[in-house]
Design a protein around this motif. Structure first.
Motif, mmCIF file in Angstrom:
data_model
loop_
_atom_site.group_PDB
_atom_site.id
_atom_site.type_symbol
_atom_site.label_atom_id
_atom_site.label_comp_id
_atom_site.label_asym_id
_atom_site.label_seq_id
_atom_site.Cartn_x
_atom_site.Cartn_y
_atom_site.Cartn_z
ATOM 1 N N GLN A 200 0.840 -1.187 0.000
ATOM 2 C CA GLN A 200 0.000 0.000 0.000
ATOM 3 C C GLN A 200 0.875 1.236 0.000
ATOM 4 O OE1 GLN A 200 -2.423 0.601 3.507
ATOM 5 N NE2 GLN A 200 -3.913 1.838 2.385
ATOM 6 N N THR A 201 0.551 2.179 -0.872
ATOM 7 C CA THR A 201 1.291 3.435 -0.951
ATOM 8 C C THR A 201 0.330 4.596 -0.717
ATOM 9 O OG1 THR A 201 2.862 2.504 -2.542
ATOM 10 C CG2 THR A 201 2.767 4.893 -2.375
ATOM 11 N N ILE A 202 0.699 5.488 0.192
ATOM 12 C CA ILE A 202 -0.124 6.647 0.529
ATOM 13 C C ILE A 202 0.701 7.906 0.311
ATOM 14 C CG2 ILE A 202 -1.453 7.796 2.329
ATOM 15 C CD1 ILE A 202 -1.724 5.078 3.715
ATOM 16 N N GLN A 203 0.098 8.876 -0.351
ATOM 17 C CA GLN A 203 0.765 10.164 -0.564
ATOM 18 C C GLN A 203 -0.043 11.270 0.101
ATOM 19 O OE1 GLN A 203 1.798 11.133 -4.643
ATOM 20 N NE2 GLN A 203 3.904 10.532 -4.211
ATOM 21 N N ASN A 204 0.672 12.150 0.813
ATOM 22 C CA ASN A 204 0.043 13.295 1.470
ATOM 23 C C ASN A 204 0.732 14.580 1.040
ATOM 24 O OD1 ASN A 204 -1.813 11.791 3.059
ATOM 25 N ND2 ASN A 204 -0.191 11.313 4.523
ATOM 26 N N ASN A 205 -0.067 15.602 0.759
ATOM 27 C CA ASN A 205 0.447 16.925 0.435
ATOM 28 C C ASN A 205 -0.189 17.920 1.402
ATOM 29 O OD1 ASN A 205 2.000 16.525 -2.223
ATOM 30 N ND2 ASN A 205 0.051 15.504 -2.625
ATOM 31 N N ASN A 206 0.663 18.677 2.100
ATOM 32 C CA ASN A 206 0.160 19.600 3.114
ATOM 33 C C ASN A 206 0.755 20.986 2.930
ATOM 34 O OD1 ASN A 206 -1.352 17.624 4.775
ATOM 35 N ND2 ASN A 206 0.684 16.748 5.131
ATOM 36 N N LEU A 207 -0.082 21.996 3.139
ATOM 37 C CA LEU A 207 0.347 23.385 3.139
ATOM 38 C C LEU A 207 -0.058 23.974 4.483
ATOM 39 C CD1 LEU A 207 1.578 25.744 1.499
ATOM 40 C CD2 LEU A 207 -0.770 26.336 0.816
ATOM 41 N N GLY A 208 0.926 24.458 5.234
ATOM 42 C CA GLY A 208 0.641 24.915 6.586
ATOM 43 C C GLY A 208 1.269 26.249 6.910
ATOM 44 N N LEU A 209 0.677 26.941 7.875
ATOM 45 C CA LEU A 209 1.179 28.210 8.396
ATOM 46 C C LEU A 209 1.511 28.007 9.866
ATOM 47 C CD1 LEU A 209 1.731 31.261 8.079
ATOM 48 C CD2 LEU A 209 -0.661 31.651 8.730
ATOM 49 N N PHE A 210 2.748 28.331 10.256
ATOM 50 C CA PHE A 210 3.209 28.092 11.621
ATOM 51 C C PHE A 210 3.760 29.389 12.210
ATOM 52 C CE2 PHE A 210 3.887 24.376 8.963
ATOM 53 C CZ PHE A 210 3.196 23.392 9.657
ATOM 54 N N LEU A 211 3.346 29.697 13.431
ATOM 55 C CA LEU A 211 3.849 30.849 14.155
ATOM 56 C C LEU A 211 4.730 30.357 15.308
ATOM 57 C CD1 LEU A 211 0.612 33.044 14.329
ATOM 58 C CD2 LEU A 211 2.484 33.175 12.670
ATOM 59 N N SER A 212 5.940 30.890 15.413
ATOM 60 C CA SER A 212 6.879 30.470 16.454
ATOM 61 C C SER A 212 7.240 31.680 17.315
ATOM 62 C CB SER A 212 8.153 29.892 15.835
ATOM 63 O OG SER A 212 7.862 28.785 15.017
ATOM 64 N N PRO A 213 6.599 31.815 18.489
ATOM 65 C CA PRO A 213 6.949 32.940 19.376
ATOM 66 C C PRO A 213 8.421 32.941 19.749
ATOM 67 C CG PRO A 213 4.924 31.875 20.105
ATOM 68 C CD PRO A 213 5.507 30.995 19.037
ATOM 69 N N LEU A 214 9.003 31.751 19.857
ATOM 70 C CA LEU A 214 10.433 31.643 20.136
ATOM 71 C C LEU A 214 11.030 30.653 19.145
ATOM 72 C CD1 LEU A 214 12.705 32.625 21.925
ATOM 73 C CD2 LEU A 214 12.241 30.720 23.467
ATOM 74 N N ARG A 215 11.446 31.164 17.984
ATOM 75 C CA ARG A 215 11.994 30.300 16.942
ATOM 76 C C ARG A 215 13.374 29.776 17.309
ATOM 77 N NH1 ARG A 215 14.311 32.194 11.075
ATOM 78 N NH2 ARG A 215 14.329 30.163 10.040
ATOM 79 N N ALA A 216 14.206 30.637 17.907
ATOM 80 C CA ALA A 216 15.585 30.243 18.196
ATOM 81 C C ALA A 216 16.179 31.147 19.275
ATOM 82 C CB ALA A 216 16.434 30.320 16.937
ATOM 83 N N ILE A 217 17.098 30.578 20.050
ATOM 84 C CA ILE A 217 17.975 31.334 20.939
ATOM 85 C C ILE A 217 19.392 30.984 20.497
ATOM 86 C CG2 ILE A 217 18.731 31.768 23.293
ATOM 87 C CD1 ILE A 217 16.059 30.800 24.264
ATOM 88 N N ARG A 218 20.091 31.942 19.935
ATOM 89 C CA ARG A 218 21.384 31.642 19.325
ATOM 90 C C ARG A 218 22.550 32.238 20.113
ATOM 91 N NH1 ARG A 218 18.297 32.351 14.380
ATOM 92 N NH2 ARG A 218 18.169 30.317 13.349
ATOM 93 N N PHE A 219 23.555 31.413 20.314
ATOM 94 C CA PHE A 219 24.818 31.861 20.892
ATOM 95 C C PHE A 219 25.822 31.951 19.753
ATOM 96 C CE2 PHE A 219 28.936 31.217 22.976
ATOM 97 C CZ PHE A 219 28.880 32.241 23.915
#
Length: 223
Positions: A200-219
């Protein structure tokens, strides 16, 4: 832990706003002399997740006299494991997978204080991952199952950040962002017995919008 990080970011932003007026004091940093920057995202390490990512920045001054930086970043992940029920002759599940993500972008910067810079910009990202899952049951009524999964994604991110220079060569920064991402995923299942087999083969296509209040803390290290 996440709430503490958000509070830290909020306080960091308030501190920056307090210094939003231009200052005649000389800055701690000089990107004309330290054009290169290499940074590690420590947010996943603090949060206990995986993987983290590396980012390289190349600082320069635009034709209009603006402080600008080109960005190149990425991450690589891998996992291998085997899980078995505690009971004798229990079910066995083998897992392994690999993934990578790269992104390129550009940012514009504004100096608010001799140690503080605000910045904003966009990143374009590309990613690919694959995993293999093999399930071997102890129950003869259950079928052995093999699952292979591949995924590819492309996305665009708008980000806003603030950087604080500890010294000329070291800084820490935090980013918030919004991302629109398209993902294509293919799942392949295979079951086999002595008398028959099935695929069995299943294909999924997704389009999403993501909000990240804290995407990264970089040193970061500047050189």
């Amino acid at each position: 832990m996440k709430k503490r990080l958000l509070i830290l970011l909020f306080c960091f932003g308030l501190s920056a706003l307090g210094f939003a007026q231009e200052t005649a004091e000389p800055t701690v940093f000089d990107y004309a002399k330290t054009k290169h920057e290499l940074s590690l995202d420590i947010a996943p390490i603090i949060d206990g997740s995986y993987p983290t990512n590396l980012l390289y920045r190349r600082h320069y001054v635009s034709k209009k006299g603006k402080n600008v930086a080109l960005r190149l970043g990425g991450s690589i992940g891998a996992n291998v494991g085997q899980f078995e029920n505690n009971s004798p002759g229990g079910n066995v599940q083998d897992l392994n997978g690999q993934s990578f993500q790269v992104y390129i972008g550009k940012e514009w910067q504004k100096t608010f204080h001799p140690r503080i810079i605000g910045y904003y910009g966009t990143d374009l990202s590309f990613g690919y991952g694959r995993s293999f899952n093999e399930f071997t049951p102890n129950d003869p009524n259950q079928l052995p199952t093999t699952r292979r999964t591949t995924s590819a994604n492309i996305g665009g991110t708008a980000f806003l950040g603030m950087r604080y220079h500890l010294s000329k060569h070291f800084s820490i920064s935090a980013e918030t962002s919004g991302t629109i991402n398209y993902t294509n995923m293919t799942i392949y299942d295979f079951r086999d017995t002595q008398t028959s087999s099935g695929e069995q083969t299943i294909q999924n296509n997704n389009l999403g919008l993501f909000l990240s209040p804290l995407r990264a803390i970089r040193f970061s290290f500047h050189f």
